[in-house]
Every structure is written in structure tokens, then in C-alpha cells.
Design an enzyme around this catalytic site. Sequence first.
Site, PDB file in Angstrom:
ATOM      1  N   ASP A   1     -26.214  -2.481 102.646  1.00  0.00           N
ATOM      2  CA  ASP A   1     -25.500  -3.671 103.132  1.00  0.00           C
ATOM      3  C   ASP A   1     -26.011  -4.150 104.502  1.00  0.00           C
ATOM      4  O   ASP A   1     -25.853  -3.444 105.514  1.00  0.00           O
ATOM      5  CB  ASP A   1     -23.995  -3.395 103.256  1.00  0.00           C
TER       6      ASP A   1
ATOM      7  N   GLU B   1     -23.665  -8.513 100.841  1.00  0.00           N
ATOM      8  CA  GLU B   1     -22.268  -8.964 100.886  1.00  0.00           C
ATOM      9  C   GLU B   1     -21.760  -9.194 102.311  1.00  0.00           C
ATOM     10  O   GLU B   1     -20.808  -9.918 102.523  1.00  0.00           O
ATOM     11  CB  GLU B   1     -21.357  -7.961 100.155  1.00  0.00           C
ATOM     12  N   ASN B   2     -22.414  -8.567 103.312  1.00  0.00           N
ATOM     13  CA  ASN B   2     -21.972  -8.708 104.712  1.00  0.00           C
ATOM     14  C   ASN B   2     -22.954  -9.522 105.553  1.00  0.00           C
ATOM     15  O   ASN B   2     -22.939  -9.457 106.780  1.00  0.00           O
ATOM     16  CB  ASN B   2     -21.808  -7.332 105.355  1.00  0.00           C
TER      17      ASN B   2
ATOM     18  N   ASN C   1     -17.640  -6.745  96.965  1.00  0.00           N
ATOM     19  CA  ASN C   1     -16.344  -7.389  97.144  1.00  0.00           C
ATOM     20  C   ASN C   1     -16.292  -8.468  98.220  1.00  0.00           C
ATOM     21  O   ASN C   1     -15.498  -9.397  98.151  1.00  0.00           O
ATOM     22  CB  ASN C   1     -15.288  -6.318  97.433  1.00  0.00           C
ATOM     23  N   HIS C   2     -17.149  -8.371  99.258  1.00  0.00           N
ATOM     24  CA  HIS C   2     -17.089  -9.353 100.351  1.00  0.00           C
ATOM     25  C   HIS C   2     -17.901 -10.623 100.098  1.00  0.00           C
ATOM     26  O   HIS C   2     -17.931 -11.518 100.937  1.00  0.00           O
ATOM     27  CB  HIS C   2     -17.551  -8.719 101.669  1.00  0.00           C
TER      28      HIS C   2
ATOM     29  N   HIS D   1     -21.602  -0.625  93.680  1.00  0.00           N
ATOM     30  CA  HIS D   1     -20.904  -0.883  94.933  1.00  0.00           C
ATOM     31  C   HIS D   1     -19.536  -0.208  94.871  1.00  0.00           C
ATOM     32  O   HIS D   1     -18.595  -0.738  94.272  1.00  0.00           O
ATOM     33  CB  HIS D   1     -20.771  -2.407  95.074  1.00  0.00           C
TER      34      HIS D   1
ATOM     35  N   HIS E   1     -21.752  -0.051  99.705  1.00  0.00           N
ATOM     36  CA  HIS E   1     -20.358  -0.381 100.074  1.00  0.00           C
ATOM     37  C   HIS E   1     -19.783   0.462 101.209  1.00  0.00           C
ATOM     38  O   HIS E   1     -19.129  -0.078 102.093  1.00  0.00           O
ATOM     39  CB  HIS E   1     -19.392  -0.344  98.883  1.00  0.00           C
TER      40      HIS E   1
HETATM   41 FE   LIG Z   1     -20.508  -3.816 102.717  1.00  0.00          FE
HETATM   42 FE   LIG Z   2     -18.197  -3.801  99.947  1.00  0.00          FE
END
Ligand SMILES: [Fe+2]
Ligand SMILES: [Fe+2]
Length: 268
Positions: free
Chosen positions: A9, A40-41, A68-69, A156, A181
Amino acid sequence: MFKILFIGDIIGKIGRAGVKNLLPKLKKSLKLDLVIANVENLAHGKGVTEKTLNEIKEVGVDVFTSGNHIWKKRKEVEEIFKKQNFFLLRPANYPPNVSGIGEKIFITNNKEKILIINLIGRVFFKEDFDCPFRVIDKILKKYKKEKLNAIIIDFHAEATSETKALGFYVDGRVSAILGTHSHIPTADAKILPNKTAYVTDTGMTGAENSVIGVEKESVIKTYLTQINHQFIFPEKGECTFNSVLVEIDLKTGKAIKIKRVDKKTTVN
Ligand SMILES: [Fe+2]
Ligand SMILES: [Fe+2]
């Protein structure tokens, strides 16, 4: 041998700068054929924008996976999914009809086909995702007649046990299953008995002296007071770069080697 670098990430501006500092040199020294990164980040700690994806694409990231983000900047990501101008995946086991896609074939310069799959775990997530075990069976069945040279999964997940279990579940059926994750790198990169490369968590690329990428004071204050303090994402200073190098035999689709590639760089 086909060499893939998979980057954990990438978190905000410091993470993107870390990738810019390190990836071009690594591409040459490791003779990389493909670079995959979890994004995702990417844009200020949560979500993606075209600008931030372009920044890391320009320095050599070919494929973007997420988690998820990815929905944090909803408008931007939905526009990107609609335009399909990036090789961007979201976990395949979101419910049906959610925008974006969870798997796609990457075609190499030599016309080899590499199926990239993104999945998310269910343990310790408040969402009610579809079962990643049953979804991976469905995806592999769907591509059974396709002549694939390799299959790579970004799983993830929060619980190490869930990743471990899914790793053994797909061992021998995919080339690599690589965890993301938690933002914490695990020391268990290995080849499973049936020649699938595995790591429970790749880690992250973000601020070194942080709590999983977030400025430490704001997180400590949140724990001490049990009141949410605004999370700040450091933009300068020492940056940790966590990744794994996976070598695959594209004739058999089996993994030959996996090793951690962890670096540090300073971002001014
Ligand atoms: Fe992350
Ligand atoms: Fe995540």
C-alpha cells in the site's frame, strides 16, 4: 524468468515520492518485467485520483490493485473505472453491480497473458463481502479455457490466518498470492508446497516513523482519549518502501522464487 515487483500500500505524498526515488533504479537493477502496486491509500492517505495514479505510472508502476479505502474519493474513482484509462482493480468479492472490476488480464510485450486478481478478506471488516474462497473458485473456473501464463492475487486482508488459509487454498492453482492492507510487512515470504509464491503482508510504502502511515501523535491521542482525532499523513521525512520480488516461469505458471525487497529513502 519473468520478474514482478509487488509494492505494498502506497500511502499519500511521501509514499508516492518514495516510489519516485526508488522504483526507476530498482527497475534496472532487478530487471523487472512488471510492477504491481496497491494504491488504496495513494491520494492523501485514502483513495486515488488520476493525478496521483499518473505520478506513479510515469515512474514505472504498470498495474494498480486496491482495497477497502479505494472508495474514499468516490467521484474520482468511479470516473476512472468508467474511463478505464488505468489498469486499476478493486476487490472482486464486492457484491455484484459495484463499479469497477476485480480481475483483468495483463498482456506483456511478448504477448503473454497474466491474470491479475484482487480480493478482500472478511475477518475484522465491518462490510459484508462475498466469500473470497468461493469467489476465487468462480474466477479460476471462468478463465479455465484461457491460455494464461501466470495468475497473481492481491489478497487485501486484516487477519493473518485468513490470508494463510487462502494461500494454501489456491496453492498450485495460481502463481502468487500476496497480502496487503495491514501495512506491516511479514517475514514469511516463501514458495508454498505446490509452487505458489506467498507472503502474508507485503507492508506499505509510506512514512517510516508513523502508525501504519498516519502521523503518530494523532493516533496516540485517539487511543488515549477514545475520541477520534483527525488523522494526518506525514508528507516529508524518512519513507519506508516494502515490496516483494516474485520470479515466475511463464511456461508453467509456477513461482520459482520470492524475496522481500525493503528499502528506505528520505523525502524532502
Ligand atoms: Fe492500506
Ligand atoms: Fe485496506
